[in-house]
Design a protein around this motif. Structure first.
Motif, PDB file in Angstrom:
ATOM      1  N   SER A 138       0.859  -1.178   0.000  1.00 12.65           N
ATOM      2  CA  SER A 138       0.000   0.000   0.000  1.00 12.65           C
ATOM      3  C   SER A 138       0.905   1.241   0.000  1.00 12.65           C
ATOM      4  CB  SER A 138      -0.850  -0.091   1.263  1.00 12.65           C
ATOM      5  OG  SER A 138      -1.311   1.152   1.622  1.00 12.65           O
ATOM      6  N   ARG A 179       0.354   7.050   8.150  1.00 13.03           N
ATOM      7  CA  ARG A 179      -0.846   7.116   7.298  1.00 13.03           C
ATOM      8  C   ARG A 179      -1.385   5.735   6.949  1.00 13.03           C
ATOM      9  NH1 ARG A 179      -0.225  12.318   3.427  1.00 13.03           N
ATOM     10  NH2 ARG A 179       0.913  13.634   4.888  1.00 13.03           N
ATOM     11  N   THR A 268      -2.725  -0.707  -3.275  1.00 13.07           N
ATOM     12  CA  THR A 268      -3.537   0.429  -2.821  1.00 13.07           C
ATOM     13  C   THR A 268      -2.729   1.710  -3.001  1.00 13.07           C
ATOM     14  OG1 THR A 268      -4.397  -1.041  -1.099  1.00 13.07           O
ATOM     15  CG2 THR A 268      -4.914   1.288  -0.871  1.00 13.07           C
ATOM     16  N   ASP A 270      -3.011   5.783  -2.208  1.00 12.01           N
ATOM     17  CA  ASP A 270      -3.765   6.832  -1.505  1.00 12.01           C
ATOM     18  C   ASP A 270      -5.156   6.340  -1.102  1.00 12.01           C
ATOM     19  OD1 ASP A 270      -1.709   8.701  -1.537  1.00 12.01           O
ATOM     20  OD2 ASP A 270      -2.289   9.484  -3.499  1.00 12.01           O
ATOM     21  N   GLY A 271      -5.193   5.122  -0.591  1.00 13.88           N
ATOM     22  CA  GLY A 271      -6.439   4.561  -0.061  1.00 13.88           C
ATOM     23  C   GLY A 271      -7.352   3.931  -1.099  1.00 13.88           C
TER      24      GLY A 271
END
Ligand code: PLP
Length: 293
Positions: A138, A179, A268, A270-271
Motif C-alpha cells: 500500500s 498514514r 492500494t 492513496d487509499g
C-alpha cells in the motif's frame, strides 16, 4: 554469515602499494568519528542484489556509483577494487540464495587536511522480500517539495545522486506508516510523479508500460530499466517519460522496483484499490531473479 571488506585504495590515484582491499572480521570499525560520510552524510553508496552468487546489474550499479561520485565532486572510485571486493565478499558469504552488498565511498576525514576517501563493502543475507512481491503493498503520495525541473535548475541539490544523506528517504517511510501505508511515491509541486524513497516506479497506462525519467532528478534505477527491457522483449510498448498525477491516479497497474524487492505490485494507492496483475508480476520477478549479469 555477513562479510565486511575494507577498500584500502577506494579511489583512483590514492597512494599505497599494499592490497587493494582486505576482508575484515564483521563488526570491525572501519569509519572514524570524524569521517565526513557520517558527520555530514557526504559520500555515496550503492546496494546490489546477489542471487545464487551472481551480482544483478553489476556494471550498471558500478557506473551509477561513479556517476554519483562525479555529481558530488568526489575522487573517482576505483571500480576494479569494488568489483573484486564484492567477489571476495561473495566467497565469504558462502552458498546463500539471496544476499545483498552495499558499497560505500565517503569523502574521508574532515580534519586530515588532505583530500581523502574511505571505502568499504558490506554483504549480508537479504531480508525476505518475496512476501510483498506476491501480496503487494500500500502506497501514499507525498510531496518532495520541489518542481519537476529541479535537476536542471538547481544541480547542487544533487537530486538523482545516491548520497549517504538518506534521512529524508527514511523519514517519509515513517510518515507512510503514520498514514497506514507501506511505502511512498514522491510527487513534484507542479503535479508530476517522481519515484519512491528507495525505489523507482513503473505504471501500466492503457496497456503501455511507462516509467519516470532521470531528467526529473530521480535516481536512474537498474531494476526499473531491466523490467522495461523484459517487457519490451515480450512485445509490450514501453516509454520513459514524465507522468502526471492524473495519469498516476488512472494507472491500470503499478509497481515499485529496486534491486532487492524487484517488481513489487502496488495494491492500494492513496487509499484506493489498484489492480494487481499477479501473473505478469510473477513472470517478471522470475526472470529478474534469474539474471546472471
Ligand atoms: N530510487 C531511489 C531513491 C533509490 O534509493 C533506489 C534504490 O535504492 C532506486 C530508485 C532503485 O534503484 P535500483 O533499481 O538500481 O535498486
Amino acid at each position: 554469515m555477513p562479510a565486511l571488506i575494507l577498500i584500502d585504495r577506494p579511489a583512483i590515484g590514492m597512494p599505497g602499494d599494499g592490497p587493494a582491499f582486505r576482508v575484515l572480521p564483521v563488526g570491525t570499525p572501519v569509519i572514524t568519528a570524524t569521517d565526513l560520510g557520517i558527520t555530514r552524510g557526504d559520500g555515496i553508496f550503492e546496494t546490489v542484489a546477489i542471487h545464487d552468487g551472481y551480482v544483478h546489474a553489476a556494471e550498471a550499479h558500478l557506473q551509477r556509483f561513479a556517476r554519483s561520485a562525479r555529481m558530488l565532486d568526489l575522487p573517482e572510485p576505483d571500480l576494479d577494487a569494488y568489483r573484486d571486493a564484492v567477489q571476495a565478499g561473495i566467497r565469504e558469504l558462502g552458498p546463500v540464495k539471496d544476499a545483498f552488498a552495499k558499497y560505500v565511498l565517503t569523502r574521508g576525514e574532515e580534519y586530515s587536511g588532505v583530500p581523502g576517501a574511505r571505502g568499504f563493502v558490506h554483504l549480508d543475507v537479504n531480508p525476505a522480500w518475496s512476501r510483498e512481491r506476491t501480496t503487494g503493498i500500500s502506497v501514499v503520495t507525498l510531496s518532495r517539495g520541489y518542481a519537476r525541473d529541479i535537476a536542471e535548475t538547481a544541480p547542487w541539490l544533487l537530486q538523482g545522486a545516491k548520497t549517504l544523506s538518506y534521512a529524508v528517504n527514511r523519514s517519509v517511510l515513517r510518515e507512510a506508516v503514520r498514514r497506514g501505508a507501506d511505502d511512498v511515491l514522491f510527487t513534484t509541486t507542479d503535479g508530476f510523479l517522481l519515484e519512491g524513497p528507495t525505489s523507482s516506479v513503473v505504471l501500466r497506462l492503457d496497456g503501455i508500460f511507462v516509467t519516470t525519467p532521470p531528467e526529473s532528478g530521480i535516481l536512474p534505477g537498474t531494476a526499473q530499466m531491466d523490467m522495461l527491457d523484459l517487457l519490451a522483449a515480450e512485445g509490450f510498448t514501453t516509454r520513459i517519460r514524465d507522468v502526471t498525477l492524473d495519469e498516476l491516479a488512472a494507472a491500470d497497474a503499478l509497481w515499485m522496483t529496486n534491486s532487492q524487492r524487484l517488481a513489487t505490485p502496488v495494491h492500494t494507492l492513496d487509499g484506493k484499490d489498484v489492480t494487481v496483475d499477479r501473473e505478469l508480476t510473477d513472470r517478471l520477478n522470475d526472470q529478474l531473479l534469474r539474471r546472471t549479469v
